[in-house]
Design a protein around this motif. Sequence first.
Motif, PDB file in Angstrom:
ATOM      1  N   MET A  70     -37.860  -6.015  50.707  1.00  0.00           N
ATOM      2  CA  MET A  70     -37.070  -6.510  51.830  1.00  0.00           C
ATOM      3  C   MET A  70     -37.694  -6.065  53.147  1.00  0.00           C
ATOM      4  O   MET A  70     -37.536  -4.931  53.574  1.00  0.00           O
ATOM      5  CB  MET A  70     -35.630  -6.003  51.726  1.00  0.00           C
ATOM      6  N   MET A  71     -38.431  -6.994  53.789  1.00  0.00           N
ATOM      7  CA  MET A  71     -39.030  -6.729  55.092  1.00  0.00           C
ATOM      8  C   MET A  71     -38.799  -7.928  55.989  1.00  0.00           C
ATOM      9  O   MET A  71     -38.737  -9.059  55.514  1.00  0.00           O
ATOM     10  CB  MET A  71     -40.539  -6.475  54.950  1.00  0.00           C
ATOM     11  N   PRO A  72     -38.657  -7.710  57.291  1.00  0.00           N
ATOM     12  CA  PRO A  72     -38.505  -8.849  58.208  1.00  0.00           C
ATOM     13  C   PRO A  72     -39.785  -9.665  58.268  1.00  0.00           C
ATOM     14  O   PRO A  72     -40.875  -9.166  57.983  1.00  0.00           O
ATOM     15  CB  PRO A  72     -38.218  -8.168  59.558  1.00  0.00           C
ATOM     16  N   GLY A  73     -39.641 -10.929  58.623  1.00  0.00           N
ATOM     17  CA  GLY A  73     -40.817 -11.789  58.689  1.00  0.00           C
ATOM     18  C   GLY A  73     -41.267 -12.177  57.300  1.00  0.00           C
ATOM     19  O   GLY A  73     -40.506 -12.761  56.519  1.00  0.00           O
ATOM     20  N   LEU A  74     -42.496 -11.823  56.969  1.00  0.00           N
ATOM     21  CA  LEU A  74     -43.046 -12.113  55.640  1.00  0.00           C
ATOM     22  C   LEU A  74     -42.666 -10.978  54.696  1.00  0.00           C
ATOM     23  O   LEU A  74     -43.186  -9.868  54.798  1.00  0.00           O
ATOM     24  CB  LEU A  74     -44.571 -12.257  55.731  1.00  0.00           C
ATOM     25  N   ASP A  75     -41.747 -11.252  53.763  1.00  0.00           N
ATOM     26  CA  ASP A  75     -41.247 -10.184  52.893  1.00  0.00           C
ATOM     27  C   ASP A  75     -42.240  -9.884  51.765  1.00  0.00           C
ATOM     28  O   ASP A  75     -43.291 -10.512  51.641  1.00  0.00           O
ATOM     29  CB  ASP A  75     -39.871 -10.533  52.323  1.00  0.00           C
ATOM     30  N   ILE A 112     -55.189   3.203  49.130  1.00  0.00           N
ATOM     31  CA  ILE A 112     -53.890   2.616  48.829  1.00  0.00           C
ATOM     32  C   ILE A 112     -53.250   2.115  50.112  1.00  0.00           C
ATOM     33  O   ILE A 112     -53.215   2.828  51.118  1.00  0.00           O
ATOM     34  CB  ILE A 112     -52.978   3.646  48.136  1.00  0.00           C
ATOM     35  N   LEU A 113     -52.769   0.890  50.062  1.00  0.00           N
ATOM     36  CA  LEU A 113     -52.052   0.311  51.184  1.00  0.00           C
ATOM     37  C   LEU A 113     -50.555   0.504  50.961  1.00  0.00           C
ATOM     38  O   LEU A 113     -50.028   0.090  49.928  1.00  0.00           O
ATOM     39  CB  LEU A 113     -52.378  -1.176  51.317  1.00  0.00           C
ATOM     40  N   VAL A 114     -49.886   1.128  51.915  1.00  0.00           N
ATOM     41  CA  VAL A 114     -48.442   1.315  51.854  1.00  0.00           C
ATOM     42  C   VAL A 114     -47.812   0.393  52.888  1.00  0.00           C
ATOM     43  O   VAL A 114     -48.109   0.505  54.091  1.00  0.00           O
ATOM     44  CB  VAL A 114     -48.043   2.775  52.131  1.00  0.00           C
ATOM     45  N   CYS A 115     -46.965  -0.499  52.441  1.00  0.00           N
ATOM     46  CA  CYS A 115     -46.352  -1.491  53.325  1.00  0.00           C
ATOM     47  C   CYS A 115     -44.831  -1.417  53.214  1.00  0.00           C
ATOM     48  O   CYS A 115     -44.266  -1.705  52.153  1.00  0.00           O
ATOM     49  CB  CYS A 115     -46.847  -2.897  52.970  1.00  0.00           C
ATOM     50  N   ASP A 116     -44.177  -1.022  54.308  1.00  0.00           N
ATOM     51  CA  ASP A 116     -42.718  -0.933  54.342  1.00  0.00           C
ATOM     52  C   ASP A 116     -42.308  -0.941  55.809  1.00  0.00           C
ATOM     53  O   ASP A 116     -42.969  -0.311  56.643  1.00  0.00           O
ATOM     54  CB  ASP A 116     -42.238   0.351  53.663  1.00  0.00           C
ATOM     55  N   ASP A 117     -41.234  -1.653  56.137  1.00  0.00           N
ATOM     56  CA  ASP A 117     -40.793  -1.671  57.530  1.00  0.00           C
ATOM     57  C   ASP A 117     -40.108  -0.374  57.931  1.00  0.00           C
ATOM     58  O   ASP A 117     -39.894  -0.129  59.118  1.00  0.00           O
ATOM     59  CB  ASP A 117     -39.870  -2.863  57.792  1.00  0.00           C
ATOM     60  N   ASP A 118     -39.768   0.467  56.957  1.00  0.00           N
ATOM     61  CA  ASP A 118     -39.202   1.792  57.235  1.00  0.00           C
ATOM     62  C   ASP A 118     -40.360   2.769  57.421  1.00  0.00           C
ATOM     63  O   ASP A 118     -41.014   3.165  56.451  1.00  0.00           O
ATOM     64  CB  ASP A 118     -38.302   2.228  56.079  1.00  0.00           C
ATOM     65  N   ARG A 119     -40.618   3.157  58.656  1.00  0.00           N
ATOM     66  CA  ARG A 119     -41.774   3.993  58.947  1.00  0.00           C
ATOM     67  C   ARG A 119     -41.665   5.377  58.312  1.00  0.00           C
ATOM     68  O   ARG A 119     -42.685   5.998  58.001  1.00  0.00           O
ATOM     69  CB  ARG A 119     -41.980   4.111  60.460  1.00  0.00           C
ATOM     70  N   ALA A 162     -43.743   9.284  54.416  1.00  0.00           N
ATOM     71  CA  ALA A 162     -43.521  10.139  53.255  1.00  0.00           C
ATOM     72  C   ALA A 162     -44.496   9.808  52.137  1.00  0.00           C
ATOM     73  O   ALA A 162     -45.101  10.707  51.527  1.00  0.00           O
ATOM     74  CB  ALA A 162     -42.084   9.988  52.763  1.00  0.00           C
ATOM     75  N   LEU A 163     -44.667   8.518  51.858  1.00  0.00           N
ATOM     76  CA  LEU A 163     -45.599   8.119  50.808  1.00  0.00           C
ATOM     77  C   LEU A 163     -47.034   8.516  51.163  1.00  0.00           C
ATOM     78  O   LEU A 163     -47.805   8.924  50.292  1.00  0.00           O
ATOM     79  CB  LEU A 163     -45.519   6.607  50.582  1.00  0.00           C
ATOM     80  N   TYR A 196     -46.539  -2.487  58.161  1.00  0.00           N
ATOM     81  CA  TYR A 196     -45.087  -2.469  58.333  1.00  0.00           C
ATOM     82  C   TYR A 196     -44.448  -3.840  58.119  1.00  0.00           C
ATOM     83  O   TYR A 196     -43.249  -3.997  58.288  1.00  0.00           O
ATOM     84  CB  TYR A 196     -44.744  -1.921  59.718  1.00  0.00           C
ATOM     85  N   ASP A 197     -45.259  -4.825  57.751  1.00  0.00           N
ATOM     86  CA  ASP A 197     -44.726  -6.123  57.332  1.00  0.00           C
ATOM     87  C   ASP A 197     -45.809  -6.832  56.525  1.00  0.00           C
ATOM     88  O   ASP A 197     -46.945  -6.352  56.420  1.00  0.00           O
ATOM     89  CB  ASP A 197     -44.264  -6.970  58.523  1.00  0.00           C
ATOM     90  N   GLY A 198     -45.448  -7.991  55.982  1.00  0.00           N
ATOM     91  CA  GLY A 198     -46.366  -8.693  55.101  1.00  0.00           C
ATOM     92  C   GLY A 198     -47.635  -9.155  55.779  1.00  0.00           C
ATOM     93  O   GLY A 198     -48.720  -9.104  55.193  1.00  0.00           O
TER      94      GLY A 198
END
Length: 233
Positions: free
Chosen positions: A54-59, A4-11, A16-17, A32-34
Amino acid sequence: MYNILVCDDDRDIVSALEIYLTSEGYGVFRAYDGLEALDAVKEHEIHLILMDVMMPGLDGIRTTARLRETTNIPIILLTAKSEDTDKILGLNIGADDYVTKPFNPVEVLARVKSQLRRYTTLGGRSRPAGEDSAVFTNGGITIDDGAKTVTVDGEKVALTPIEYNILLLLLKHPGRVFSTGQIYERVWNDPSLGSENTVAVHIRHLREKIEIQPADPRYIKVVWGLGYKMEKM
């Protein structure tokens, strides 16, 4: 083991996931981004993606659109309660489901398991040798549920696992009306609260793939105020 790939700018959310998922035996890759998510899908065998909107750069919305150009990997979006428009937009461009932040880990795991089950059993993989297959036909549509293939007027059509399961449900019961809640509960295996928009989006995508004129559908009909049905041919 599923990856599973977890992608979020909130580390912190990614960490946690990762804890929740690894405790269930899943392999976890971080992004951490798109752009990092796109690279991870190219470099690793990924079976499901959990991705923030909602992520910076590529959302997350644009990343989902890019991913859908090449893969049907299940994508579950992580959204804030205020992002209702983004939820619908995400579903429109190919996301399979969403979880609202702050999320309950039990709910996340349940949705992950549900999407993986669909992806592995309805995503084009054949059943083990020896299992009986079933073929369902109505008009020009044929589903071979053993081979997990769909043809329309003799041409193969590529569906996502959710689209396949919706079509299979309706095709098995031509003429029967299913409410959006019934469709959601049978396909998503979750309670149907607030499911109307989600089902409508997937029905629209399905019509675009199987109907000659999606705006004037021949097969999947809406019964106003009641739900949807497969027209008997």
